[in-house]
Design a protein around this motif. Structure first.
Motif, short mmCIF file in Angstrom:
data_model
loop_
_atom_site.label_atom_id
_atom_site.label_comp_id
_atom_site.label_asym_id
_atom_site.label_seq_id
_atom_site.Cartn_x
_atom_site.Cartn_y
_atom_site.Cartn_z
N TRP A 4 0.96 -1.41 0.13
CA TRP A 4 -0.12 -0.03 0.30
C TRP A 4 0.94 1.44 0.03
CZ3 TRP A 4 -5.47 -0.48 -0.10
CH2 TRP A 4 -6.05 -1.80 -0.16
N THR A 5 0.33 2.39 -0.69
CA THR A 5 0.90 3.65 -0.78
C THR A 5 -0.38 4.60 -0.38
OG1 THR A 5 2.39 3.68 -3.15
CG2 THR A 5 1.36 5.19 -2.29
N LEU A 6 0.60 5.74 0.78
CA LEU A 6 -0.59 6.32 1.34
C LEU A 6 -1.16 7.33 0.52
CD1 LEU A 6 0.31 6.69 5.11
CD2 LEU A 6 -1.93 5.60 4.01
N ALA A 7 -1.91 8.05 0.06
CA ALA A 7 -2.68 9.10 -0.76
C ALA A 7 -2.76 10.03 0.49
CB ALA A 7 -3.82 8.72 -1.57
N GLU A 8 -3.05 11.81 -0.72
CA GLU A 8 -3.59 12.51 0.20
C GLU A 8 -5.20 12.01 1.56
OE1 GLU A 8 -1.52 14.49 -3.02
OE2 GLU A 8 -3.28 12.90 -2.82
N ALA A 9 -5.72 12.81 2.14
CA ALA A 9 -6.37 12.62 2.80
C ALA A 9 -8.29 13.44 2.24
CB ALA A 9 -6.57 13.45 4.39
N GLN A 10 -9.13 12.88 2.87
CA GLN A 10 -10.03 13.25 1.54
C GLN A 10 -10.43 14.48 3.12
OE1 GLN A 10 -12.16 8.68 1.81
NE2 GLN A 10 -13.41 10.57 0.68
N GLY A 11 -11.14 15.30 1.95
CA GLY A 11 -12.24 17.49 2.42
C GLY A 11 -13.31 16.76 2.92
N VAL A 12 -13.72 15.49 2.70
CA VAL A 12 -15.12 15.91 2.98
C VAL A 12 -16.03 13.64 3.45
CG1 VAL A 12 -17.79 15.40 2.24
CG2 VAL A 12 -15.85 17.19 0.99
N PRO A 13 -16.05 13.84 4.30
CA PRO A 13 -17.09 12.62 5.08
C PRO A 13 -17.56 12.01 4.46
CG PRO A 13 -17.95 14.03 6.50
CD PRO A 13 -17.11 15.16 5.61
#
Length: 542
Positions: A393-402
């Motif tokens: 796995w590679t981490l990407a950016e966090a979402q801005g909306v749940p």
């Protein structure tokens, strides 16, 4: 920063708690890649299907009881919405938070919405298509079966509708033989559609007798399957069998992963063979109820489909607040003579109500969901990207909306991912949408200049591209039809390259319709730098 309540902090380990509190909840600024700023859609995107016109059909709910979806984000102070004009973009009459009890067609290029009418039931009320099952027919129309009849006891509809992408209209067709709430549909090699599970129209049990849709309507099997849970995550295999991954909606009645082999007659029983390994997990947070850990997990047939590997990701034992959620990930190789699930690298954090999207560079993008049930304060998680070649796995950016329960994620033809939806209990419903643009969208991308409109099994065809010498993969990708953490359609089939010239590729098409059921697909080419093209549409016919 995400702030945890004492209850939430107690539910998480020290390391995990620190990781969650470090996630940023701010929205990304407009950019070439990453999460783009949110925008408002007209409905809750509970169901989503990419059509061969390039537009996306969304289905929400629930006309059965508007109170279920009458409070929406981003204005939770609004609790009553009465009517909307024909033009959903006219916010002078229709508030921008929109209606939630209908369907919408989204043009992602123009970012506009239209609102197709839903057929009426015998009382003159729109059919409640909330929690239908859906899959594509060979001609590109979307078959949607079941739905919601009532909530006093959760009851399923027997109605069936077909949505035509060209006319953008629904049509009623022959009903199911039973009401089905939360069924799963699978398009078969013949173009017929298999339907399994779903709560019946009395609301007292799941209907365990599958049905098949054909030109004559629905025909039921006379023998039931095992007690498959609602929305069982099913996949058509290359030998025509159907694999239940172990993922589902809501708690599982301890029916483990299994392969179902359909008989040659509706009067004969469906044969079942259990696939072990998924529940033998020493890190299971709820060892007393091992089979209940895959509620709202997500499952995916890893690319390319020829490998016949299925991955199941995350999940939990409750979809409300509280309960246990897992970060574990398992893969099963269904080509093995005796297939067994085996654990691979886990997610960075536990999550359920999660979605997985196959990307044209043959990785898998995982997003949405929450660490604890439907808790939106723990849902602004970083996306993660899985590489099937390395099982990492590679981490990407966090979402801005749940986006939690009733959320969706779909691949668009340009290679971006659209996310939306969410109806958390005790909170407002989420109709903001957001686009994720993978890193390959800022690179120099190969381009498809020419492609035929139709191809046939066992044949070959040419792809016009000036990048032919540098192309390593050609992908045949079935478009998305997703709801409740399960995409009932997506798969990526390899098209082997048989020859290259300076301006074209020749590829061969599988002879096996179990591997790629008839219908519309998107074709992408991927270069030696793992950069994919924008997709072109093609129809695979018998």
């Amino acid at each position: 920063m995400i702030t945890l309540t004492p209850k939430q902090r107690k539910a998480l380990s020290g390391k995990m708690r620190a990781e969650v509190e470090a996630l940023q909840s701010t929205t990304a600024a407009p950019s070439e890649t990453g999460w783009q700023p949110p925008f408002i859609g007209p409905i809750v995107t509970t169901h989503a299907a990419l059509m061969h016109t390039g537009k996306v059909l969304f289905i929400a709910g629930s006309t059965t009881d508007l109170r279920v979806f009458e409070q929406v984000c981003p204005n939770p102070g609004i609790t009553q919405i009465t009517s909307c004009p024909a033009d959903p973009n006219d916010t002078s009459i229709c508030p921008p938070w929109g209606l939630t009890d209908s369907a919408a067609v989204w043009d992602p290029v123009k970012n506009t919405f239209s609102r197709p009418a839903i057929p009426l039931d015998n009382s003159g009320k729109p059919l409640d298509l909330f929690c239908v099952g859906h899959s594509f027919l060979p001609d590109g129309r979307l078959l949607a079966a079941g739905g919601t009849s009532g909530y006093a006891a959760d009851r399923g509809l027997s109605s069936t509708v077909i949505f035509d992408p060209m006319s953008e209209r629904f049509t009623k067709v022959a009903s199911l033989n039973s009401g089905r709430w939360y069924p799963t549909l699978v398009t078969l090699a013949s173009g017929r559609v298999f339907c399994a599970s779903g709560i019946n129209n009395q609301g007292n049990d799941v209907d365990f007798n599958p049905e098949i849709f054909s030109e004559v309507g629905w025909t039921s099997f006379s023998h039931p399957t095992s007690k498959l849970p609602t929305y069982p995550q099913l996949f058509l295999l290359e030998n025509g069998s159907i694999f239940y991954s172990g993922g589902s909606f809501n708690e599982n009645a301890v029916v483990k992963a299994r392969i179902l082999t359909l008989p040659d007659s509706f009067s004969k029983p469906i044969q079942e063979v259990e696939v072990p390994g998924l529940y033998a997990d020493p890190h299971n947070p709820d060892p007393d109820n091992p089979a209940d850990q895959r509620n709202h997990a997500t499952s995916v047939l890893l690319p390319p489909a020829q490998d016949q590997r299925v991955m199941i990701v995350g999940g939990g034992n409750r979809f409300l607040y509280g309960g246990s959620t897992t970060d574990t990930v398992y893969i099963v190789d269904l080509k093995d003579r005796h297939p067994v699930y085996r654990q691979v690298q886990s997610l960075s954090v536990p999550r359920m109500h999660v979605n997985a999207v196959i990307l044209p560079n043959r990785t898998v993008f995982v997003c949405n969901g929450s660490i604890v049930g439907e808790d939106t304060s723990l849902a602004l998680l970083r996306a993660e990207i899985f590489d099937p070649a390395t099982n990492t796995w590679t981490l990407a950016e966090a979402q801005g909306v749940p986006h939690g329960y009733h959320s969706m994620a779909i691949l668009l033809p340009d290679g971006s991912i659209a996310t939306g939806g969410g109806t958390p209990t005790g909170s407002c419903n989420e109709i903001r949408m957001q686009i994720y643009r993978p890193a390959y969208m800022s690179a120099t991308r190969p381009h498809i200049q020419e492609i035929p409109e139709r191809i046939s099994y066992g044949g070959s065809f040419n792809i016009g591209t000036t990048h032919a010498r540098n192309i390593k993969w050609v992908n045949l990708m079935r478009p998305t039809a997703v709801t409740h953490s399960h995409d009932m359609e997506q798969r990526l089939v390899d098209l082997p390259i048989t020859s290259k010239s300076g301006s074209s590729l020749t590829v061969s098409v599988t002879k096996n319709p179990n591997l790629a059921p008839p219908g519309w697909y998107i074709v992408t080419i991927t270069d030696t730098n793992n950069i994919p093209s924008v997709a072109s549409w093609i129809q695979l016919t018998a």
